[in-house]
Design an enzyme around this catalytic site. Sequence first.
Site: not given
Length: 342
Positions: A63-64
């Site tokens: 995530y990210g």
Amino acid sequence: MKYKALGNTGLYVSELTLGTMTFDKEGGSYAGVTGATGQDLATRMVDVSIEAGINIFDTANVYGTGVSEEILGKALGARRKDVLVATKVGSPMGAGPNDFGASRLSVMREAENSLKRLGTDWIDLYQIHTFDDTTPIEETLRALDDLVRQGKVRYIGLSNFAGWQIAKADGLACQMGTERFCASQVYYSLMAREVEREIIPAAIDLGLGTLVSSPLSAGFLSGKYTREGEASGRRATFEYPPVDKVQGFDVVDALKVIASEKGASVAQIALAWLLHKTGVTSVLIGARKEEQLVDNLGAADIALSEAEMAQLDEVSALKPEYPGYLPKMQRGDSLFVRLRDS
């Protein structure tokens, strides 16, 4: 807020989990799809969640591309010791041949990287993000078992596994004497009930808790998507996960009726439906705005009657699929007797 044991463990988790896929910086790798809260808003969301009784936060190394873990770690700060942190490994973190998957190399390396980004000494629930058909499950299990023995991981889970894959992984863990998975994270909503066929029954039978992701089908069940017109937002540019809109709008209509009767939002009813379903341990909620988070938290206070559950079950029902449409035989049934005596 209610709390439930996570599978066959003594670990209790809140029935709502804060998912942190939206925790990213402007221009980050996930920002164009899920939005980007930034550090200040993310910290505020963590504050609101803890105040509401949430004790578990879910993220992933991908995530990210690591930013979500960093933001979550900073948001928790000294409160880290009082809550549970779940993260995942397995999705691509680079373009190299060993930058993804559940090999020993990847699991051990990414665990260390996640610990650094989260600013913690341990991960409460370490999850394999998706089944890796290029790595023997035995290799993955031994690596996870070593992390548990080292004290870097306390419990292990899996995500996006089919029913047979869950059963195989658990059977091998029992055979090898390694740490067993205690949780399965799945996509489940009124628009995605396929997990009821094999995955949730497997989890219940083997003693795994079920964590539900994307409970609003990426906003489709928020109430802002109707036959008359679809709102702008994530689904306008990234329509995933896919939904059957013909059935979907019928589901939304049914949700609106119940929501109106209860003075609740459409999203709250959709989340409450999941909280009432057998086998569900905790439902992940995520938001790009604080008001969305506050609204979602309200689902924990909504009680649905048997009639309301039946109404939602009917309008969202799956089409029968082999072998589920075969008649269930009971001892004494004429068909059972004929087959036995033939």
